[in-house]
Design a protein around this motif. Structure first.
Motif, PDB file in Angstrom:
ATOM      1  N   LYS A  11       0.797  -1.226   0.000  1.00  0.00           N
ATOM      2  CA  LYS A  11       0.000   0.000   0.000  1.00  0.00           C
ATOM      3  C   LYS A  11       0.829   1.275   0.000  1.00  0.00           C
ATOM      4  O   LYS A  11       0.395   2.286   0.488  1.00  0.00           O
ATOM      5  CB  LYS A  11      -0.916   0.002   1.227  1.00  0.00           C
ATOM      6  CG  LYS A  11      -1.838  -1.182   1.304  1.00  0.00           C
ATOM      7  CD  LYS A  11      -3.026  -0.989   0.441  1.00  0.00           C
ATOM      8  CE  LYS A  11      -4.003  -2.127   0.686  1.00  0.00           C
ATOM      9  NZ  LYS A  11      -5.156  -2.095  -0.108  1.00  0.00           N
ATOM     10  N   TRP A  13       1.432   3.540  -2.218  1.00  0.00           N
ATOM     11  CA  TRP A  13       1.185   4.336  -3.400  1.00  0.00           C
ATOM     12  C   TRP A  13       0.261   5.498  -3.092  1.00  0.00           C
ATOM     13  O   TRP A  13      -0.415   5.522  -2.081  1.00  0.00           O
ATOM     14  CB  TRP A  13       0.569   3.481  -4.505  1.00  0.00           C
ATOM     15  CG  TRP A  13      -0.549   2.620  -4.021  1.00  0.00           C
ATOM     16  CD1 TRP A  13      -0.457   1.317  -3.641  1.00  0.00           C
ATOM     17  CD2 TRP A  13      -1.913   2.983  -3.821  1.00  0.00           C
ATOM     18  NE1 TRP A  13      -1.680   0.859  -3.218  1.00  0.00           N
ATOM     19  CE2 TRP A  13      -2.591   1.867  -3.327  1.00  0.00           C
ATOM     20  CE3 TRP A  13      -2.630   4.147  -4.020  1.00  0.00           C
ATOM     21  CZ2 TRP A  13      -3.943   1.876  -3.026  1.00  0.00           C
ATOM     22  CZ3 TRP A  13      -3.979   4.150  -3.715  1.00  0.00           C
ATOM     23  CH2 TRP A  13      -4.614   3.020  -3.234  1.00  0.00           C
ATOM     24  N   THR A  14       0.238   6.445  -3.986  1.00  0.00           N
ATOM     25  CA  THR A  14      -0.751   7.517  -3.953  1.00  0.00           C
ATOM     26  C   THR A  14      -1.408   7.556  -5.321  1.00  0.00           C
ATOM     27  O   THR A  14      -0.790   7.201  -6.323  1.00  0.00           O
ATOM     28  CB  THR A  14      -0.106   8.889  -3.669  1.00  0.00           C
ATOM     29  OG1 THR A  14       0.875   9.139  -4.668  1.00  0.00           O
ATOM     30  CG2 THR A  14       0.549   8.914  -2.306  1.00  0.00           C
ATOM     31  N   VAL A  15      -2.653   7.964  -5.357  1.00  0.00           N
ATOM     32  CA  VAL A  15      -3.385   7.969  -6.619  1.00  0.00           C
ATOM     33  C   VAL A  15      -2.806   9.021  -7.548  1.00  0.00           C
ATOM     34  O   VAL A  15      -2.610  10.171  -7.172  1.00  0.00           O
ATOM     35  CB  VAL A  15      -4.890   8.234  -6.371  1.00  0.00           C
ATOM     36  CG1 VAL A  15      -5.645   8.348  -7.682  1.00  0.00           C
ATOM     37  CG2 VAL A  15      -5.488   7.127  -5.519  1.00  0.00           C
ATOM     38  N   TYR A  55      -0.248  -7.895  -7.878  1.00  0.00           N
ATOM     39  CA  TYR A  55      -1.567  -7.286  -7.964  1.00  0.00           C
ATOM     40  C   TYR A  55      -2.551  -8.333  -8.464  1.00  0.00           C
ATOM     41  O   TYR A  55      -2.246  -9.088  -9.380  1.00  0.00           O
ATOM     42  CB  TYR A  55      -1.529  -6.079  -8.908  1.00  0.00           C
ATOM     43  CG  TYR A  55      -0.490  -5.083  -8.455  1.00  0.00           C
ATOM     44  CD1 TYR A  55      -0.783  -4.151  -7.477  1.00  0.00           C
ATOM     45  CD2 TYR A  55       0.804  -5.125  -8.965  1.00  0.00           C
ATOM     46  CE1 TYR A  55       0.184  -3.264  -7.030  1.00  0.00           C
ATOM     47  CE2 TYR A  55       1.773  -4.237  -8.528  1.00  0.00           C
ATOM     48  CZ  TYR A  55       1.454  -3.311  -7.554  1.00  0.00           C
ATOM     49  OH  TYR A  55       2.411  -2.444  -7.112  1.00  0.00           O
ATOM     50  N   GLU A  98     -10.835   6.026 -10.347  1.00  0.00           N
ATOM     51  CA  GLU A  98     -10.071   5.678  -9.141  1.00  0.00           C
ATOM     52  C   GLU A  98      -9.162   4.474  -9.394  1.00  0.00           C
ATOM     53  O   GLU A  98      -7.979   4.486  -9.061  1.00  0.00           O
ATOM     54  CB  GLU A  98     -11.015   5.374  -7.980  1.00  0.00           C
ATOM     55  CG  GLU A  98     -10.283   5.023  -6.709  1.00  0.00           C
ATOM     56  CD  GLU A  98     -11.212   4.731  -5.549  1.00  0.00           C
ATOM     57  OE1 GLU A  98     -10.708   4.221  -4.532  1.00  0.00           O
ATOM     58  OE2 GLU A  98     -12.424   4.981  -5.641  1.00  0.00           O
ATOM     59  N   GLU A 102      -5.031   4.440  -9.510  1.00  0.00           N
ATOM     60  CA  GLU A 102      -4.208   3.596  -8.644  1.00  0.00           C
ATOM     61  C   GLU A 102      -3.260   2.732  -9.460  1.00  0.00           C
ATOM     62  O   GLU A 102      -2.092   2.567  -9.096  1.00  0.00           O
ATOM     63  CB  GLU A 102      -5.094   2.759  -7.731  1.00  0.00           C
ATOM     64  CG  GLU A 102      -5.811   3.614  -6.704  1.00  0.00           C
ATOM     65  CD  GLU A 102      -6.838   2.866  -5.886  1.00  0.00           C
ATOM     66  OE1 GLU A 102      -6.986   1.635  -6.066  1.00  0.00           O
ATOM     67  OE2 GLU A 102      -7.493   3.521  -5.066  1.00  0.00           O
TER      68      GLU A 102
END
Length: 120
Positions: A11, A13-15, A55, A98, A102
């Motif tokens: 996790k 990451w940033t969008v 993923y 969204e 991502e």
């Protein structure tokens, strides 16, 4: 859209911001396989699969991934999702925006080369 399209196991990451008409395509730095009905994507760094960053996409995420085999805009992806899953176009656009943001933030998708060159 049906629940969550993906599971991101790391996790950090940033969008990423998406341009409204930005055309995206799958990154060339990943390997993808369908296993037991899920699409698994592994980034490749220095010619080695990064198994710490796997993923997993469900059916909806898999459809988006398949569509990104050729360059698509978020609007094109959202239209396909709205039709396939019979959801409101506005909801599909929010969810796809969204999800694709991502994917872009973690390097699974990138701007289409033809679009990148046109902007230079």
């Amino acid at each position: 859209m049906a629940d969550v399209c993906y599971e991101i196991r790391n996790k950090g990451w940033t969008v990423a911001n998406l341009g409204e008409e930005e055309t995206l395509v799958r990154s060339q730095s990943v390997v993808a396989r369908v296993v037991a009905g899920e699409t698994l994507i592994v980034p490749v760094r220095a010619k080695v699969g990064d198994l710490a960053s796997i993923y997993s996409f469900n059916g909806t995420g898999t459809l988006v991934w398949k569509l990104l085999e050729t360059p698509k805009t978020v609007a094109e992806l959202a239209t396909a999702i709205a039709q396939e899953y019979e959801v409101e176009p506005a909801q599909a656009e929010r969810d796809v925006t969204e999800f694709v943001g991502e994917m872009k933030a973690v390097g699974l998708v990138e701007p289409s080369i033809s679009m990148a060159m046109a902007g230079d």
